[in-house]
Structure formats: C-alpha cells, structure tokens
Enzyme design. Structure first.
Site, mmCIF file in Angstrom:
data_model
loop_
_atom_site.group_PDB
_atom_site.id
_atom_site.type_symbol
_atom_site.label_atom_id
_atom_site.label_comp_id
_atom_site.label_asym_id
_atom_site.label_seq_id
_atom_site.Cartn_x
_atom_site.Cartn_y
_atom_site.Cartn_z
ATOM 1 N N TYR A 116 -14.689 -4.145 3.393
ATOM 2 C CA TYR A 116 -13.319 -4.566 3.143
ATOM 3 C C TYR A 116 -13.094 -5.890 3.858
ATOM 4 O O TYR A 116 -13.251 -5.982 5.090
ATOM 5 C CB TYR A 116 -12.294 -3.537 3.641
ATOM 6 N N ASP B 147 -17.051 -11.001 9.877
ATOM 7 C CA ASP B 147 -15.612 -10.779 9.728
ATOM 8 C C ASP B 147 -15.167 -9.913 10.904
ATOM 9 O O ASP B 147 -15.250 -8.690 10.863
ATOM 10 C CB ASP B 147 -15.327 -10.098 8.387
ATOM 11 N N LYS C 158 -5.646 -10.521 12.962
ATOM 12 C CA LYS C 158 -5.074 -9.296 13.540
ATOM 13 C C LYS C 158 -4.759 -9.414 15.033
ATOM 14 O O LYS C 158 -3.688 -9.885 15.391
ATOM 15 C CB LYS C 158 -5.981 -8.104 13.241
ATOM 16 N N TYR D 32 0.821 -1.217 0.000
ATOM 17 C CA TYR D 32 0.000 0.000 0.000
ATOM 18 C C TYR D 32 0.852 1.262 0.000
ATOM 19 O O TYR D 32 0.642 2.163 0.805
ATOM 20 C CB TYR D 32 -0.955 -0.013 1.198
HETATM 21 C C1 LIG Z 1 -7.448 -6.237 7.760
HETATM 22 C C2 LIG Z 1 -8.722 -6.907 7.484
HETATM 23 C C3 LIG Z 1 -8.781 -8.070 6.700
HETATM 24 C C4 LIG Z 1 -7.563 -8.638 6.005
HETATM 25 O O1 LIG Z 1 -6.613 -9.072 6.916
HETATM 26 P P1 LIG Z 1 -5.100 -9.259 6.447
HETATM 27 O O2 LIG Z 1 -4.450 -9.925 7.610
HETATM 28 O O3 LIG Z 1 -4.572 -7.892 6.170
HETATM 29 O O4 LIG Z 1 -5.117 -10.112 5.230
HETATM 30 C C5 LIG Z 1 -9.990 -8.692 6.530
HETATM 31 N N1 LIG Z 1 -11.105 -8.203 7.106
HETATM 32 C C6 LIG Z 1 -11.094 -7.094 7.858
HETATM 33 C C7 LIG Z 1 -12.354 -6.622 8.484
HETATM 34 C C8 LIG Z 1 -9.910 -6.405 8.069
HETATM 35 O O5 LIG Z 1 -9.911 -5.287 8.788
#
Ligand SMILES: *Cc1c(COP(=O)(O)O)cnc(C)c1O
Length: 425
Positions: A142, A238, A267, A15
């Site tokens: 996203y 998610d 994360k 990015y």
């Molecule tokens: C960051 C993020 C992802 C992708 O995770 P990566 O570890 O960067 O591949 C997927 N969903 C959400 C809601 C995110 O914030």
C-alpha cells in the site's frame, strides 16, 4: 442540531460506507493519548489517529512552535522562493537519515511523497536516455490513494473501481518469514523477464501497513536491495508509516546495511499536527535532473509544498525526540508489547501475533478475512464501546499508539483485547 447531526448533513468521510456506518464521533479536544468528544467522553487513541500522532495530541510545544511560525510567515510559494524553517528541516532530516541522502523534496502527504518518488525514478531513466517504465512492488503493498501510488499498490478492494486505469507494474509476492528464498527468486526472475525495463523497486520496509501489518525480515530486504543494486534498479523505501520511531528505530531502514536511493516520509513527520511530506534522494538522482536542458527538471510541485507551518511542526517534533527521550519511550512500549504478545500468542482464536517496535498486530482466525469482513465491524464497535479507538484491518487488530501512552493505558487496551478474544462469536 448536534455537531454529529451537522456532520452527517454536510460531510463526506474517507474510507466510509456512509449508509451503513455509525455516525462519526465528533472530537472537540485532544490531550496526550486521549481525545474527548462533544459530550466530554474520553477515548484512548490506540492507532495514533491514522498513524500520524507521535508525542500526543495538542502537544503544547508543537502548538507553540506552529503559532510562532504562523505569526511570522505562514506560506510562501516554494518555487523561486524559500524560507528558514524549510532549510533547517532539510538539513536536519539529512543529518538523521541513514545512508547519505543529499536532497529533500517537500510535498503534503504520503501519497504525494510516493508520487514524487515514482515520477523521479521514471524521469531519472528518461533523463539518462533510457526507457525504463516498470516498477516492482510487493503484491500486498500500500503506497497511497492517488493514481500512481495506487498503481504500485495491491490490486484489491481499494483499487477495483479504477483497476483498468492503473499502470502496469511487476508484482512479487509479499514476504513473510517463511518464503524468503522464494521472494529472492521472484525478484531475480522479474528482473530477468524485464531486462532493462525496471526503473525502481518500491517497498514498505519491514511492515506492510494497510494490508494488515504484514512483517518480514531486514535481512531479506537487504538482500532484495542488494539484488536491485546489482542491476542498477533504483530502490524506494516508503517510510510513510514506519518513519519516526514506529518500528523501534528512528527509521525502519536503520535496520538495513544497504541504503536505499529514495525515501518517502510523511504521517509522523510533523508529530501528527500538519499535512506534510518529504521525498529524500541520493545525490546521483538529483544530478540526473541537474542540467542546462530545462526539460530535465522535475515537473512536480504542490501549492503548499514546503509549507512553513509544516516545517515548524516537523522541527518541533524532532526537538521533542531529544527533549522527551522519545526513543526510550518507544523502547518501553516495545517491551510492554512483547510481554503481551507472549501472553496472548497461544490463544486459540488467533492465527498470528506479530510485533515490530511499537506496532503490535493480532490476526484473528476467520472463515474469510479481508478488509470488508464483518469481524472487523464487530471489533471496531467493541472497542469504541470501551472508549478505545482501534481500527482493525479486516481480521487484523493492531495497536499503534502515540509514544506518550502510559503503561496503564496499554494494559487497558490489552485487557479489552483479552476480553474480546474470550467472547463467543
Ligand atoms: C498511509 C500511507 C501512505 C499514504 O499516505 P497519505 O498521507 O494517506 O496519502 C503511503 N504509504 C504508506 C506506507 C502509508 O502507510
């Protein structure tokens, strides 16, 4: 050559428009909320290093637990083999997740957690003898950078170069607090217009992160999940960003009365130490794959699936939630954010100030927003000069701190923000 120069020579960063971006700042050490660069300059990490860090950098307890595990078993193939940290972590996740999940599927990052969830929901229907190939998602969603995850995400600058190769999904508008009835109507008609074709609905619960910390109510999400359940459409939460305390509760889905069928975690799962992820499912989903027929297995897995060091870090992070009273710290940050939001919300340079738990987002009034706006670069530079790491999403500045951040450091960030809003642009 300095590290900075060597970095520029050898590395391609994510990015980043490498031609116009400032040189990358090379960090050599982290401690708590702070990172230190190669010249010894100290920075406040205001966004938890891409939303991953929870208990602070280089937390000695997590570091210790990873080291212990590394000396015992660092990695083992996860098909045909297993190990104790993976088993313990699965049991522990299942015990703290709301809503009766039964199986944990491991992978390495948020995008893979989402890919697995998408493949599970498509194959779920296939295994049950139905052809359902469509997924519903929010227009500004996203869910990651791999092709499946991009397909269920917003079409925009992130996806433009590949747009013709992304699979079709059914978008409904992004909710806010003013359009709830409209969103419900859109979901109902999306389902009606695609009778028996919708496999799943995927969403970021309560906060759409990358599109600019867009927030909406738990009540609406509950209603949307309820509508999906009436039509037997699978629901995928998610929680890659929202999981592990970010929104004020351990999981954002704890604000709901309905449980979703699949939940994606990454994360913060390891406290920000290791790339690691989990896709957690209800028993009935697993059951659709559990068969004498080999072809009904889930065809998905990564080399580092269930990596023992990731498991050890995740277990240590969960320990710290108990040992350090992390949810109390989250409560304190929430209150401090609320007070600042009140203080700043009538500032004429701002379009909106919104907050959910430890996330505070400040949207600036601009002619044209968007991820590539020039305001973004100005803000970024302004805060870096003040040794604060914030990474605005277009015209949306947000704070998403490690939970160990002190009141003084929060105030330092707030003061810098006020200084920025007072500037003439
Ligand atoms: C960051 C993020 C992802 C992708 O995770 P990566 O570890 O960067 O591949 C997927 N969903 C959400 C809601 C995110 O914030």
């Amino acid at each position: 050559m300095t590290l900075r120069e060597r970095d520029k020579k050898a590395i391609w960063h994510p990015y980043t428009q490498e031609k116009t971006a400032a040189d990358n700042i090379v960090m050599v050490r982290g401690e708590g909320t702070y990172l230190y660069d190669e010249t010894g300059t100290k920075y406040i990490d205001g966004t938890s290093s891409w939303w991953t860090n929870i208990h602070g950098h280089a937390h000695p307890y997590i570091a210790e637990k990873i080291a212990e595990q590394a000396k015992k078993l660092e990695q083992v193939i996860f098909s045909g083999f297993s190990h104790e940290p993976a088993i313990m972590l699965a049991e522990r996740l299942l015990s703290i997740l709301p809503g009766g999940y039964e199986k944990v599927f491991y992978s390495d990052n948020g995008s893979t957690a989402v890919e697995a969830a998408i493949k599970m929901s498509l194959q779920y229907w296939k295994n049950k003898g139905e052809e359902r190939n469509k997924i519903i998602c929010f227009r500004d969603a996203y869910h990651g950078d791999t092709f499946g995850a991009m397909s269920v995400s917003a079409r925009g600058v992130f996806t433009d170069p590949y747009s013709r190769l992304l699979f079709d999904v059914v978008f409904i508008d992004t909710p806010d607090f003013s359009n709830e009835e409209e969103i419900k109507k859109q979901l109902r008609s999306a389902i009606r217009n695609n009778t028996s074709q919708i496999a799943a609905f995927i969403f970021e619960p309560l906060v759409l992160g990358s599109s600019g910390m867009k927030m909406y109510s738990a009540e609406l999400l509950d209603d949307l999940i309820g509508i999906c359940q009436e039509h037997k459409i699978l629901t995928i939460a998610d929680e890659v960003m929202t999981g592990f305390g970010r929104t004020g509760k351990m999981f954002a889905t704890e604000y709901l009365t309905h449980a979703t069928d699949i939940i994606c975690l990454s994360k913060g799962i390891t406290g920000g130490f290791m790339p690691f992820a989990a896709t957690v499912v209800k028993g009935f989903i697993y059951d659709a794959f559990y068969d004498d027929e080999k072809s009904k297995m889930l065809f998905h897995g990564h080399s580092y699936t269930g990596n023992p060091l990731g498991c050890a870090a995740a277990l240590a992070s969960l320990d710290l939630f108990e040992r350090e009273g992390t949810l109390n710290k989250i409560g304190d940050i929430t209150k401090t954010h609320e007070a600042f939001a009140k203080r700043i919300k009538d500032n004429p340079t701002l379009r909106d100030v919104r907050q959910q738990g430890t996330i505070l987002a400040i949207e600036f009034e601009v002619g044209q927003g968007g991820y590539l706006s020039s305001l973004r670069d100005k803000m970024y530079q302004f805060f870096i000069e003040r040794r604060i790491m914030l990474r605005p999403l277009g015209n949306v500045l947000y704070i998403l701190p490690p939970y160990c951040i002190s009141g003084a450091d929060l105030q330092a960030i707030y003061s810098a923000i006020e200084e920025f809003t007072a500037q003439k642009r």
